[in-house]
Design an enzyme around this catalytic site. Structure first.
Site, mmCIF file in Angstrom:
data_model
loop_
_atom_site.group_PDB
_atom_site.id
_atom_site.type_symbol
_atom_site.label_atom_id
_atom_site.label_comp_id
_atom_site.label_asym_id
_atom_site.label_seq_id
_atom_site.Cartn_x
_atom_site.Cartn_y
_atom_site.Cartn_z
ATOM 1 N N CYS A 29 0.831 -1.217 0.000
ATOM 2 C CA CYS A 29 0.000 0.000 0.000
ATOM 3 C C CYS A 29 0.865 1.267 0.000
ATOM 4 O O CYS A 29 1.618 1.504 0.946
ATOM 5 C CB CYS A 29 -0.896 -0.056 1.233
ATOM 6 S SG CYS A 29 -1.704 1.489 1.676
ATOM 7 N N CYS A 32 0.165 3.698 2.899
ATOM 8 C CA CYS A 32 0.670 3.099 4.141
ATOM 9 C C CYS A 32 2.160 3.395 4.299
ATOM 10 O O CYS A 32 2.623 3.707 5.396
ATOM 11 C CB CYS A 32 0.458 1.583 4.137
ATOM 12 S SG CYS A 32 -1.266 1.068 4.036
#
Length: 107
Positions: A29, A32
Site C-alpha cells: 500500500c 501506508c
C-alpha cells in the site's frame, strides 16, 4: 520504537493498561508507506503514554476483521479496551492529524 501487533499478541497490548493506537496497513500500500515513518516517530514520542503499533492486514486477518477494517491505511484509537470511533482515521495524513487524535485520546 515501532511495535507490531498481531492476531497472536494483541491481548498483551489490550491488557497493558495504556491507550492504544493501531495502524492497519499493508506492505503493498502506497499511502501506508507514506505514513509509516510518522507512525514510527509517534511510537517513540509517546513511549510510556500510548502503545503505538502497526498491524499488517494480510498477516492478521482476525484482528483486522475485529475492527472491520475495509481500507488501508486505517488508524484506530483505543482507550479502556474500546475503540474511540470518532478518532478513527482512514487514509494518509500529515503528522499533525495523528498528534491531534492522540492528544484527544489522552484526555
Amino acid at each position: 520504537m515501532e511495535k507490531i501487533i498481531t492476531d497472536q499478541n494483541y491481548k498483551e497490548f489490550f491488557d497493558a493498561g495504556l491507550p492504544l493506537v493501531i495502524d492497519f496497513s499493508a506492505t503493498w500500500c502506497g499511502p501506508c508507506k507514506k505514513i509509516g515513518p510518522i507512525i514510527e516517530e509517534l511510537s517513540t514520542e509517546y513511549e510510556g503514554k500510548v502503545n503505538v503499533c502497526k498491524c499488517d492486514v494480510d498477516d492478521s486477518v482476525d484482528l483486522t476483521g475485529m475492527f472491520g477494517i475495509r481500507n488501508v491505511p486505517t488508524v484506530v484509537f483505543i482507550k479502556d479496551s474500546a475503540e474511540v470511533k470518532e478518532l478513527r482515521h482512514v487514509g494518509a495524513a500529515p503528522k499533525a492529524t495523528f498528534v491531534e487524535r492522540i492528544e484527544a485520546l489522552l484526555k
